[in-house]
Every structure is written in structure tokens, then in C-alpha cells.
Design an enzyme around this catalytic site. Structure first.
Site, PDB file in Angstrom:
ATOM      1  N   GLN A  34     -55.248 -16.342 -45.478  1.00  0.00           N
ATOM      2  CA  GLN A  34     -56.642 -16.787 -45.307  1.00  0.00           C
ATOM      3  C   GLN A  34     -56.897 -17.091 -43.845  1.00  0.00           C
ATOM      4  O   GLN A  34     -56.252 -17.982 -43.280  1.00  0.00           O
ATOM      5  CB  GLN A  34     -56.882 -18.086 -46.078  1.00  0.00           C
TER       6      GLN A  34
ATOM      7  N   SER B 209     -59.576 -21.564 -40.925  1.00  0.00           N
ATOM      8  CA  SER B 209     -59.589 -22.638 -39.925  1.00  0.00           C
ATOM      9  C   SER B 209     -59.519 -22.091 -38.503  1.00  0.00           C
ATOM     10  O   SER B 209     -58.859 -21.085 -38.240  1.00  0.00           O
ATOM     11  CB  SER B 209     -58.386 -23.558 -40.131  1.00  0.00           C
TER      12      SER B 209
ATOM     13  N   GLU C  47     -58.620 -22.204 -54.700  1.00  0.00           N
ATOM     14  CA  GLU C  47     -57.455 -22.713 -53.967  1.00  0.00           C
ATOM     15  C   GLU C  47     -57.115 -24.131 -54.408  1.00  0.00           C
ATOM     16  O   GLU C  47     -55.952 -24.470 -54.646  1.00  0.00           O
ATOM     17  CB  GLU C  47     -57.728 -22.688 -52.460  1.00  0.00           C
TER      18      GLU C  47
ATOM     19  N   GLU D 218     -59.895 -36.554 -47.874  1.00  0.00           N
ATOM     20  CA  GLU D 218     -61.230 -37.153 -47.656  1.00  0.00           C
ATOM     21  C   GLU D 218     -62.323 -36.171 -48.088  1.00  0.00           C
ATOM     22  O   GLU D 218     -63.325 -36.577 -48.696  1.00  0.00           O
ATOM     23  CB  GLU D 218     -61.426 -37.531 -46.179  1.00  0.00           C
TER      24      GLU D 218
HETATM   25  C1  LIG Z   1     -49.938 -26.841 -45.554  1.00  0.00           C
HETATM   26  C2  LIG Z   1     -51.213 -26.317 -44.935  1.00  0.00           C
HETATM   27  C3  LIG Z   1     -51.558 -24.984 -45.100  1.00  0.00           C
HETATM   28  C4  LIG Z   1     -52.726 -24.496 -44.501  1.00  0.00           C
HETATM   29  N1  LIG Z   1     -52.999 -23.164 -44.639  1.00  0.00           N
HETATM   30  C5  LIG Z   1     -54.105 -22.663 -44.068  1.00  0.00           C
HETATM   31  C6  LIG Z   1     -54.403 -21.276 -44.156  1.00  0.00           C
HETATM   32  O1  LIG Z   1     -53.603 -20.496 -44.725  1.00  0.00           O
HETATM   33  N2  LIG Z   1     -55.526 -20.799 -43.585  1.00  0.00           N
HETATM   34  C7  LIG Z   1     -56.401 -21.612 -42.930  1.00  0.00           C
HETATM   35  O2  LIG Z   1     -57.424 -21.111 -42.470  1.00  0.00           O
HETATM   36  N3  LIG Z   1     -56.154 -22.936 -42.791  1.00  0.00           N
HETATM   37  C8  LIG Z   1     -55.020 -23.480 -43.329  1.00  0.00           C
HETATM   38  N4  LIG Z   1     -54.732 -24.813 -43.192  1.00  0.00           N
HETATM   39  C9  LIG Z   1     -55.624 -25.657 -42.394  1.00  0.00           C
HETATM   40  C10 LIG Z   1     -56.445 -26.652 -43.248  1.00  0.00           C
HETATM   41  O3  LIG Z   1     -57.386 -25.987 -44.025  1.00  0.00           O
HETATM   42  C11 LIG Z   1     -57.075 -27.643 -42.270  1.00  0.00           C
HETATM   43  O4  LIG Z   1     -56.036 -28.377 -41.665  1.00  0.00           O
HETATM   44  C12 LIG Z   1     -58.014 -28.603 -42.984  1.00  0.00           C
HETATM   45  O5  LIG Z   1     -59.142 -27.931 -43.468  1.00  0.00           O
HETATM   46  C13 LIG Z   1     -58.464 -29.738 -42.063  1.00  0.00           C
HETATM   47  O6  LIG Z   1     -58.989 -29.254 -40.858  1.00  0.00           O
HETATM   48  P1  LIG Z   1     -58.498 -29.834 -39.457  1.00  0.00           P
HETATM   49  O7  LIG Z   1     -56.995 -29.785 -39.458  1.00  0.00           O
HETATM   50  O8  LIG Z   1     -59.215 -29.105 -38.390  1.00  0.00           O
HETATM   51  O9  LIG Z   1     -58.896 -31.361 -39.486  1.00  0.00           O
HETATM   52  P2  LIG Z   1     -60.349 -31.959 -39.200  1.00  0.00           P
HETATM   53  O10 LIG Z   1     -61.366 -31.210 -39.981  1.00  0.00           O
HETATM   54  O11 LIG Z   1     -60.545 -32.043 -37.735  1.00  0.00           O
HETATM   55  O12 LIG Z   1     -60.221 -33.414 -39.825  1.00  0.00           O
HETATM   56  C14 LIG Z   1     -59.603 -34.505 -39.111  1.00  0.00           C
HETATM   57  C15 LIG Z   1     -59.711 -35.739 -39.988  1.00  0.00           C
HETATM   58  O13 LIG Z   1     -61.106 -36.086 -40.184  1.00  0.00           O
HETATM   59  C16 LIG Z   1     -61.403 -36.199 -41.583  1.00  0.00           C
HETATM   60  N5  LIG Z   1     -62.744 -35.676 -41.861  1.00  0.00           N
HETATM   61  C17 LIG Z   1     -63.297 -34.529 -41.352  1.00  0.00           C
HETATM   62  N6  LIG Z   1     -64.540 -34.353 -41.846  1.00  0.00           N
HETATM   63  C18 LIG Z   1     -64.777 -35.389 -42.699  1.00  0.00           C
HETATM   64  C19 LIG Z   1     -65.876 -35.765 -43.529  1.00  0.00           C
HETATM   65  N7  LIG Z   1     -66.995 -35.017 -43.600  1.00  0.00           N
HETATM   66  N8  LIG Z   1     -65.770 -36.896 -44.285  1.00  0.00           N
HETATM   67  C20 LIG Z   1     -64.637 -37.653 -44.232  1.00  0.00           C
HETATM   68  N9  LIG Z   1     -63.568 -37.354 -43.458  1.00  0.00           N
HETATM   69  C21 LIG Z   1     -63.620 -36.237 -42.707  1.00  0.00           C
HETATM   70  C22 LIG Z   1     -60.353 -35.316 -42.261  1.00  0.00           C
HETATM   71  O14 LIG Z   1     -60.135 -35.705 -43.625  1.00  0.00           O
HETATM   72  C23 LIG Z   1     -59.120 -35.560 -41.386  1.00  0.00           C
HETATM   73  O15 LIG Z   1     -58.472 -36.737 -41.781  1.00  0.00           O
HETATM   74  C24 LIG Z   1     -53.568 -25.344 -43.735  1.00  0.00           C
HETATM   75  C25 LIG Z   1     -53.197 -26.678 -43.558  1.00  0.00           C
HETATM   76  C26 LIG Z   1     -52.032 -27.161 -44.128  1.00  0.00           C
HETATM   77  C27 LIG Z   1     -51.647 -28.578 -43.859  1.00  0.00           C
END
Ligand SMILES: Cc1cc2nc3c(=O)[nH]c(=O)nc-3n(C[C@H](O)[C@H](O)[C@H](O)COP(=O)(O)OP(=O)(O)OC[C@H]3O[C@@H](n4cnc5c(N)ncnc54)[C@H](O)[C@@H]3O)c2cc1C
Length: 410
Positions: free
Chosen positions: A160, A163, A278, A395
Site C-alpha cells: 500500500q 502514507s 485493513e 486515536e
Molecule cells: C506496522 C506498521 C505498518 C505500516 N504499513 C504501512 C503501509 O504498508 N503503507 C502505508 O502507506 N503506511 C503504513 N504505515 C504507516 C501508518 O499508516 C501511519 O504511521 C499512520 O497512519 C500514522 O501516520 P503518521 O505516522 O504520519 O502519524 P501522524 O498522523 O503524524 O500522527 C502523530 C500522532 O498524532 C495523532 N493524531 C493525528 N491526527 C489526529 C486526530 N485527528 N485526532 C487525534 N489524534 C491524532 C496520532 O494518533 C499520532 O499519535 C504503517 C505503520 C506501521 C506502524
């Protein structure tokens, strides 16, 4: 009933025949025959041939990582092919998509039975669990018959590409761009945290086809061929020293016109289908199931009669049972608002609490990485924070449950 067979390295001649499985009159009879097939075909959990955790890459050098990925892909492919030849892969999918048109509960039974053995198709999780949901809901007939059968035969894994460095929870601000060109689209941008990008043949890609100001309305979804010039996959090292994720750089990469999934600008609707499947898939996963392992740990440590240990274990058993009951209601077709986010949240909390409980039981032994009892739990402890993030953070699940499940204001 089984799929038309083709020559395959993973097929053993000694597996019992499942001919006439479609005539199994009841779920019990079907389950008994499938279980007998697994018992004579699949390695036991914990045996030397067990490859159920082979997708959880713990390699600590890049060379090891690539070697591990090649091995993991080979065993996963062979096993998926074996399921396919036995008529156990995608039984409920339509025939022209590689399936057998059987009732959906039969796929659930196969998944449940498979989880009892030392085998796994998790490297194909996106391909087997998310791509079909997306293509059945939004894809064209041509896309389904082109992409789905090779998945069932274990030929094509998917990843996928969602991100980005500036777009995680807030995917509406994705900036990877797809520009119309002769015959399709040219895609340029950067994705991050991509699981299985080194082994995937195709990717589900979300890219911007409209303006930034349009937000979600400016996004579209595509099937992108990962094996073409302009796709640069760079593995990322994690806090435990291992590799799992990748950054993916896309530089003028071609997606043919037939690769657009759903309508132009409808990427958000496709994304919602993808994320719902998912979350349900993660919530229904088996790798974080830990109650039975905690019971075994308490026994091995001689703490089975200790009230404090029993309390920790009982809480894990109750959490896992709650999750099972919620999943059973979903499987039985009950309408449960925000069921996918609810199971995903329960699952990630369960993984975290169980790893914490195991560390409490282990005491100082839990700090020794090569202690045979501790090893498994140290890995689970280090993986648990990832489960809170992948597929949308805890969250975000709570937000969805509040808004769609409980009807609370945004
Ligand atoms: C094991 C694993 C596998 C993954 N595999 C994939 C993959 O295959 N493909 C892919 O594209 N991505 C993948 N990801 C990425 C994953 O989808 C993102 O890490 C996730 O969506 C969070 O985005 P971010 O890391 O940018 O955090 P951010 O979005 O920057 O969030 C930072 C913090 O702010 C909080 N936050 C953000 N917005 C809000 C809101 N509106 N309300 C309350 N709290 C909020 C979040 O909960 C978090 O604690 C993977 C991640 C992991 C850990």
C-alpha cells in the site's frame, strides 16, 4: 471442487484429497475435513518447519533483510499455491476471479484452521485482504480478472502506497501527484512506512489528481506496477535494529489508463473501503493472539496458582474472548457501526497489555534477549507500539468509533 491445477513446486502428492468438499453438509463437517487436511499437510506451530512468523522481519543488516525477504516470499508463495491447488484459497470469490463461488463462511473456517498451524500468508496480507475488497467494490471487471487470480495462486504480492512524510493520519493532504500523459498517468512523489515494498509486484497507490485545495476530492486510487523504472524502494531501520518498512520514491512512473481504480477524484471512497478492510483484517489477525501463550508462560514460570499472575492472565483471556465474540457477530452478518476500527483498537490494546503482562511475569528475565522464555515476549513488546499506528492510529480509531459508531460530533 478444486481449482484447475497447474505445475507447482509447492504441491505435495501425499496431501489428502479434498474432492467433494462442496458437498460437506454442515460447517462442522466442512471444518473437520479442512482440519484433517491441515493436520496432514501443514507444519505444527513451534516445529522446525514452522514459518508462521516468517513475515515479521527481524534481520539486523540490510543483506540479511533481503535474504530473509526472499526466503519469506518463497515459502509464502509455495504455501499460498498449495492452498490454491487444494481448493482452499478464495473459495468465496467468483470463478472468473480465481475463486469457487462458495459461501463466505468457508473462507473464515480455512483462516481459523490455518491459524492453528505453523504456516502464514501474511506477506500477502494486502493482496489477500485489501485488494479484493477494493476491486470488488470499486474495480472494473477487467481489473478483477487481471489482478485477482495471480494473488490466489501466490504469484503476486501487493503493498500500500498511502502514507507520506507529510500525510499519515491526514491522508487527505497527500501530495504525490499523478499527471495525465499519453496512455495513462505519470506519478511522481514520495511514500513512507511501506510494508512489503521490496517483495510486492503491485501497489495500491493514492495520488493527487486534482489541486491541493480540493483535499480529499482531489485524490484518486491506482494499481501501480512496482517492477518498472522510476520506482526506488529504500528499506528503513527500526528502533529494535530490524527492517520492516520502506521509503518508496516515485519518479515519472507510468500507470496505464486501465490502472485507475474507481472514478477520477473518487480516491477517498476507495481509501475508505481499503482502510475498513485493513482494520477488520488487523483486528481479525492471529499473530497478536496471546492469551494462550500467556497461560503457557505462567505455567512454565510456576505461577499458575499465584493470584496476581492469574489476574493478569484472566484479563488477557477476557480481552481475547471479547474480540472473538465481536468478530463472530461481524461474521454472522450483524450490522455493527465502526466494527473494523473497534476490532483494530481492541487488538492493538490486547497486544500491548499482554506484552506488558508477560514482562511483569518474567521480571528481570524479561530484560535478557536470549532467554528462551523471554525472546518471544520481547519481540511482541517491541512490535506492540507499531500495532497502535499501522492501519490508522488508536486515536484515529477512537475518532471513527465516536463519530460513526456513537454518533458524537466531530
Ligand atoms: C506496522 C506498521 C505498518 C505500516 N504499513 C504501512 C503501509 O504498508 N503503507 C502505508 O502507506 N503506511 C503504513 N504505515 C504507516 C501508518 O499508516 C501511519 O504511521 C499512520 O497512519 C500514522 O501516520 P503518521 O505516522 O504520519 O502519524 P501522524 O498522523 O503524524 O500522527 C502523530 C500522532 O498524532 C495523532 N493524531 C493525528 N491526527 C489526529 C486526530 N485527528 N485526532 C487525534 N489524534 C491524532 C496520532 O494518533 C499520532 O499519535 C504503517 C505503520 C506501521 C506502524
Amino acid at each position: 471442487m478444486s481449482h484447475p491445477s497447474a505445475p507447482d513446486p509447492g504441491t505435495a502428492a501425499d496431501a489428502p484429497s479434498l474432492d467433494g468438499l462442496e458437498d460437506a453438509g454442515s460447517r462442522e463437517e466442512f471444518t473437520a475435513r479442512v482440519r484433517a487436511w491441515f493436520e496432514s499437510t501443514a507444519p505444527r506451530k513451534g516445529s522446525p518447519e514452522d514459518f508462521s512468523a516468517v513475515h515479521a522481519v527481524t534481520a539486523t543488516t540490510l543483506a540479511d533483510y533481503h535474504a530473509h525477504e526472499r526466503h519469506a516470499l518463497a515459502v509464502t508463495r509455495a504455501w499460498q499455491r498449495r492452498l490454491y491447488d487444494a481448493g482452499l484459497a478464495g473459495r468465496s470469490w467468483p470463478a472468473d476471479c480465481g475463486g469457487l463461488g462458495a459461501p463466505a463462511w468457508q473462507d473464515e473456517v480455512v483462516t481459523e484452521e490455518q491459524a492453528r498451524f505453523g504456516v502464514s500468508t501474511k506477506m500477502f496480507a494486502v493482496a489477500l485482504e485489501m485488494v479484493p475488497a477494493v476491486l470488488f467494490a470499486h474495480g472494473t471487471h477487467e481489473q478483477r480478472v487481471a489482478y485477482l487470480p495471480p494473488i490466489l495462486r501466490g504469484e503476486h504480492g501487493w503493498c500500500q502506497l498511502l502514507s507520506e512524510p507529510g500525510a499519515g493520519s491526514d491522508l487527505a493532504s497527500a501530495s504525490t501527484r499523478a499527471t495525465p500523459v499519453d496512455g495513462g498517468w505519470s506519478v511522481t512523489g514520495q511514500k513512507v512506512w511501506t510494508s512489503n515494498a521490496t517483495s510486492a509486484r503491485y501497489a495500491l497507490l493514492v495520488a493527487r489528481t486534482g489541486t491541493k485545495e480540493e483535499g480529499r476530492a482531489g485524490l484518486s486510487c491506482f494499481a501501480l506496477d512496482m517492477e518498472q523504472p522510476g520506482v526506488d524502494v529504500r528499506p528503513l531501520r527500526q528502533m529494535n535494529g530490524a527492517y520492516h518498512f520502506n521509503e518508496v520514491f516515485l519518479d515519472d512512473v507510468l500507470v496505464p489508463a486501465g490502472g485507475l481504480i474507481g472514478r477520477l477524484g473518487d480516491g477517498w471512497a476507495v481509501l475508505r473501503t481499503m482502510l475498513a478492510s485493513e482494520r477488520a483484517a488487523i483486528g481479525g489477525g492471529t499473530s497478536g493472539r496471546s492469551a494462550t501463550r500467556l497461560v503457557a508462560l505462567a505455567r512454565r514460570l510456576g505461577r499458575a496458582d499465584d493470584p496476581a499472575a492469574r489476574d493478569l492472565v484472566a484479563r488477557a483471556v477476557i480481552r481475547e474472548r471479547t474480540l472473538d465474540l465481536l468478530r463472530a457477530r461481524m461474521a454472522a452478518g450483524h450490522e455493527i457501526a465502526a466494527a473494523g476500527p473497534a476490532t483494530k483498537l481492541l487488538y492493538s490494546e490486547h497486544a500491548r497489555h499482554s506484552a506488558d503482562a508477560a514482562m511483569t511475569l518474567l521480571g528481570m528475565a524479561g530484560t535478557v534477549v536470549d532467554d528462551p522464555l523471554a525472546q518471544e515476549w520481547i519481540e511482541r513488546l517491541l512490535f506492540a507500539p507499531g500495532l497502535r499506528l499501522g492501519g490508522g492510529t488508536d486515536e484515529i480509531q477512537r475518532n471513527v468509533i465516536a463519530e460513526r459508531g456513537l454518533g458524537l460530533p466531530r
